[in-house]
Design an enzyme around this catalytic site. Structure first.
Site, PDB file in Angstrom:
ATOM      1  N   ASN A   1      27.796  44.873  40.041  1.00 41.98           N
ATOM      2  CA  ASN A   1      29.191  44.782  40.477  1.00 41.98           C
ATOM      3  C   ASN A   1      29.750  46.195  40.387  1.00 41.98           C
ATOM      4  O   ASN A   1      30.038  46.688  39.301  1.00 41.98           O
ATOM      5  CB  ASN A   1      29.970  43.822  39.558  1.00 41.98           C
ATOM      6  CG  ASN A   1      31.457  43.811  39.879  1.00 41.98           C
ATOM      7  OD1 ASN A   1      31.893  44.397  40.864  1.00 41.98           O
ATOM      8  ND2 ASN A   1      32.239  43.145  39.034  1.00 41.98           N
TER       9      ASN A   1
ATOM     10  N   LYS B   1      32.542  47.229  41.300  1.00 40.60           N
ATOM     11  CA  LYS B   1      33.998  47.261  41.111  1.00 40.60           C
ATOM     12  C   LYS B   1      34.615  48.254  42.115  1.00 40.60           C
ATOM     13  O   LYS B   1      34.081  48.413  43.208  1.00 40.60           O
ATOM     14  CB  LYS B   1      34.336  47.573  39.656  1.00 40.60           C
ATOM     15  CG  LYS B   1      33.600  46.612  38.709  1.00 40.60           C
ATOM     16  CD  LYS B   1      34.094  46.604  37.299  1.00 40.60           C
ATOM     17  CE  LYS B   1      33.300  45.575  36.507  1.00 40.60           C
ATOM     18  NZ  LYS B   1      33.728  45.476  35.108  1.00 40.60           N
TER      19      LYS B   1
ATOM     20  N   HIS C   1      36.341  36.878  39.079  1.00 40.14           N
ATOM     21  CA  HIS C   1      36.056  37.875  38.044  1.00 40.14           C
ATOM     22  C   HIS C   1      37.291  38.004  37.134  1.00 40.14           C
ATOM     23  O   HIS C   1      38.423  37.908  37.610  1.00 40.14           O
ATOM     24  CB  HIS C   1      35.724  39.222  38.691  1.00 40.14           C
ATOM     25  CG  HIS C   1      35.158  40.205  37.708  1.00 40.14           C
ATOM     26  ND1 HIS C   1      35.966  40.914  36.847  1.00 40.14           N
ATOM     27  CD2 HIS C   1      33.887  40.548  37.413  1.00 40.14           C
ATOM     28  CE1 HIS C   1      35.198  41.665  36.072  1.00 40.14           C
ATOM     29  NE2 HIS C   1      33.937  41.461  36.389  1.00 40.14           N
TER      30      HIS C   1
ATOM     31  N   GLU D   1      38.735  40.454  35.967  1.00 38.44           N
ATOM     32  CA  GLU D   1      39.688  41.490  36.393  1.00 38.44           C
ATOM     33  C   GLU D   1      40.609  40.965  37.489  1.00 38.44           C
ATOM     34  O   GLU D   1      41.780  41.333  37.552  1.00 38.44           O
ATOM     35  CB  GLU D   1      38.926  42.748  36.842  1.00 38.44           C
ATOM     36  CG  GLU D   1      38.362  43.497  35.643  1.00 38.44           C
ATOM     37  CD  GLU D   1      37.073  44.262  35.910  1.00 38.44           C
ATOM     38  OE1 GLU D   1      36.730  44.505  37.079  1.00 38.44           O
ATOM     39  OE2 GLU D   1      36.394  44.606  34.923  1.00 38.44           O
TER      40      GLU D   1
ATOM     41  N   GLU E   1      30.808  35.920  31.478  1.00 41.85           N
ATOM     42  CA  GLU E   1      31.265  37.260  31.136  1.00 41.85           C
ATOM     43  C   GLU E   1      32.363  37.186  30.080  1.00 41.85           C
ATOM     44  O   GLU E   1      33.551  37.025  30.430  1.00 41.85           O
ATOM     45  CB  GLU E   1      31.813  37.965  32.390  1.00 41.85           C
ATOM     46  CG  GLU E   1      30.771  38.151  33.477  1.00 41.85           C
ATOM     47  CD  GLU E   1      31.050  39.393  34.313  1.00 41.85           C
ATOM     48  OE1 GLU E   1      30.127  40.199  34.442  1.00 41.85           O
ATOM     49  OE2 GLU E   1      32.172  39.576  34.808  1.00 41.85           O
TER      50      GLU E   1
ATOM     51  N   GLY F   1      33.001  46.220  29.948  1.00 44.25           N
ATOM     52  CA  GLY F   1      33.380  47.633  29.962  1.00 44.25           C
ATOM     53  C   GLY F   1      33.711  48.200  28.594  1.00 44.25           C
ATOM     54  O   GLY F   1      34.278  49.278  28.481  1.00 44.25           O
TER      55      GLY F   1
ATOM     56  N   SER G   1      28.670  44.599  29.517  1.00 41.78           N
ATOM     57  CA  SER G   1      27.930  45.701  28.902  1.00 41.78           C
ATOM     58  C   SER G   1      26.432  45.442  28.811  1.00 41.78           C
ATOM     59  O   SER G   1      25.780  45.844  27.845  1.00 41.78           O
ATOM     60  CB  SER G   1      28.510  46.026  27.518  1.00 41.78           C
ATOM     61  OG  SER G   1      29.887  46.351  27.623  1.00 41.78           O
TER      62      SER G   1
HETATM   63  P1  13P Z   1      30.217  46.132  32.425  1.00 37.75           P
HETATM   64  O1  13P Z   1      28.751  45.924  32.628  1.00 37.75           O
HETATM   65  O2  13P Z   1      30.699  47.479  32.827  1.00 37.75           O
HETATM   66  O3  13P Z   1      30.646  45.718  31.052  1.00 37.75           O
HETATM   67  O4  13P Z   1      30.973  45.126  33.430  1.00 37.75           O
HETATM   68  C1  13P Z   1      30.578  43.802  33.449  1.00 37.75           C
HETATM   69  C2  13P Z   1      31.232  43.143  34.587  1.00 37.75           C
HETATM   70  O5  13P Z   1      32.437  42.960  34.611  1.00 37.75           O
HETATM   71  C3  13P Z   1      30.388  42.733  35.709  1.00 37.75           C
HETATM   72  O6  13P Z   1      31.081  41.918  36.574  1.00 37.75           O
END
Ligand code: 13P
Length: 256
Positions: free
Chosen positions: A13, A15, A99, A101, A171, A177, A217
């Site tokens: 992803n 982002k 997601h 976010e 997640e 992150g 992560s």
């Molecule tokens: P990270 O791997 O940067 O923690 O992000 C995970 C994520 O949100 C994947 O959709």
């Protein structure tokens, strides 16, 4: 993972990272590194504007391209939105839905997630549905309730025939992150709970066909441990998917 019944899928992803030119270079760097992955499907979920260069750069490979969002209507007066049909026509195969976010910054509710899941499936896209608890919810001991609710609401009204095209990503929000990863036990426990919930809703056959990923992560160091679990069938990778060598190491771990 259990390859007898379901696909192992490692999805990046990206982002809101990489311009179209940068996307081309990143895919060019990743492509040779993951080309030998026989037992694992690689998906790159890129920003809308990167879809076209990513598709070009992966032509005649087994890497699939995914989007990170879509609207639930087929067309209409929804300024700034992109429909499932538009993605399908381009050659997109997967779409991330719900997601954290998007839930956090763009007000996506379980109801919206459900509409998107139904629309994605109807159009022939494979939704990667994200669920996960906050740190507060984990500390209050309500992770299980939260996850079961999210899964049930996201899948409301889904036809059992479509369940095998479904991907669910667990997640935990506190692990995204942050460099903090869920322990293998925590991740395995929730991924198992997700499969149990799907089994209650759609039966055992459907439940065992669903790919359930861990995300938060995940990196070159912790991937093998997480993927060794029976109910963890892959990963949804943020930060590490932007680093070709790290992403390769995760794909390699899934290909064992
Ligand atoms: P990270 O791997 O940067 O923690 O992000 C995970 C994520 O949100 C994947 O959709």
């Amino acid at each position: 993972m259990n390859r007898r019944y379901r696909k192992t899928i490692i999805a990046g992803n990206w982002k809101m990272n990489k311009t179209p030119k940068e996307a081309r270079s990143l895919v060019d760097a990743i492509r040779p590194l993951v080309s030998k992955a026989k037992w694992c499907t690689t998906v790159l979920c890129v920003p809308f504007v990167d879809i076209s260069p990513a598709l070009k750069a992966t032509r005649a490979t087994k890497i699939a391209i995914g989007a990170q969002n879509m609207h639930w209507e087929a067309s209409g007066a929804y300024t700034g939105e992109v429909s499932a049909q538009m993605l399908v026509e381009m050659g997109v195969k997967y779409v991330i839905v719900g997601h954290s976010e998007r839930r956090q910054y763009f007000g996506e509710t379980d109801e919206i997630v459900n509409k998107k899941v139904l629309a994605a499936m109807e159009a022939g896209l494979k939704p990667i549905i994200c669920v996960g608890e906050t740190l507060e919810e984990r500390e209050l001991g309500i992770t299980e309730e939260r996850i079961r609710l999210q899964v049930k609401r996201a899948l409301h009204g889904v036809n059992v025939e479509n369940i095998r095209r479904l991907v669910v990503a667990y997640e935990p929000i506190w692990a995204i992150g942050t460099g903090k990863t869920a322990t293998v036990e925590q991740a395995s426990e929730v991924c198992t709970l997700i499969r149990d919930t799907i089994r209650e809703l759609f039966g055992a056959r459907a439940a065992r066909s669903v790919t359930i990923q861990y995300g938060g992560s995940m990196n070159a160091e912790n991937a093998a441990g997480l993927l060794s679990q029976l109910n963890i069938d892959g990963g949804l990778i943020g930060g590490a998917s932007l680093k070709p060598e790290s992403f390769k190491a995760i794909v390699d771990a899934a290909n064992q």
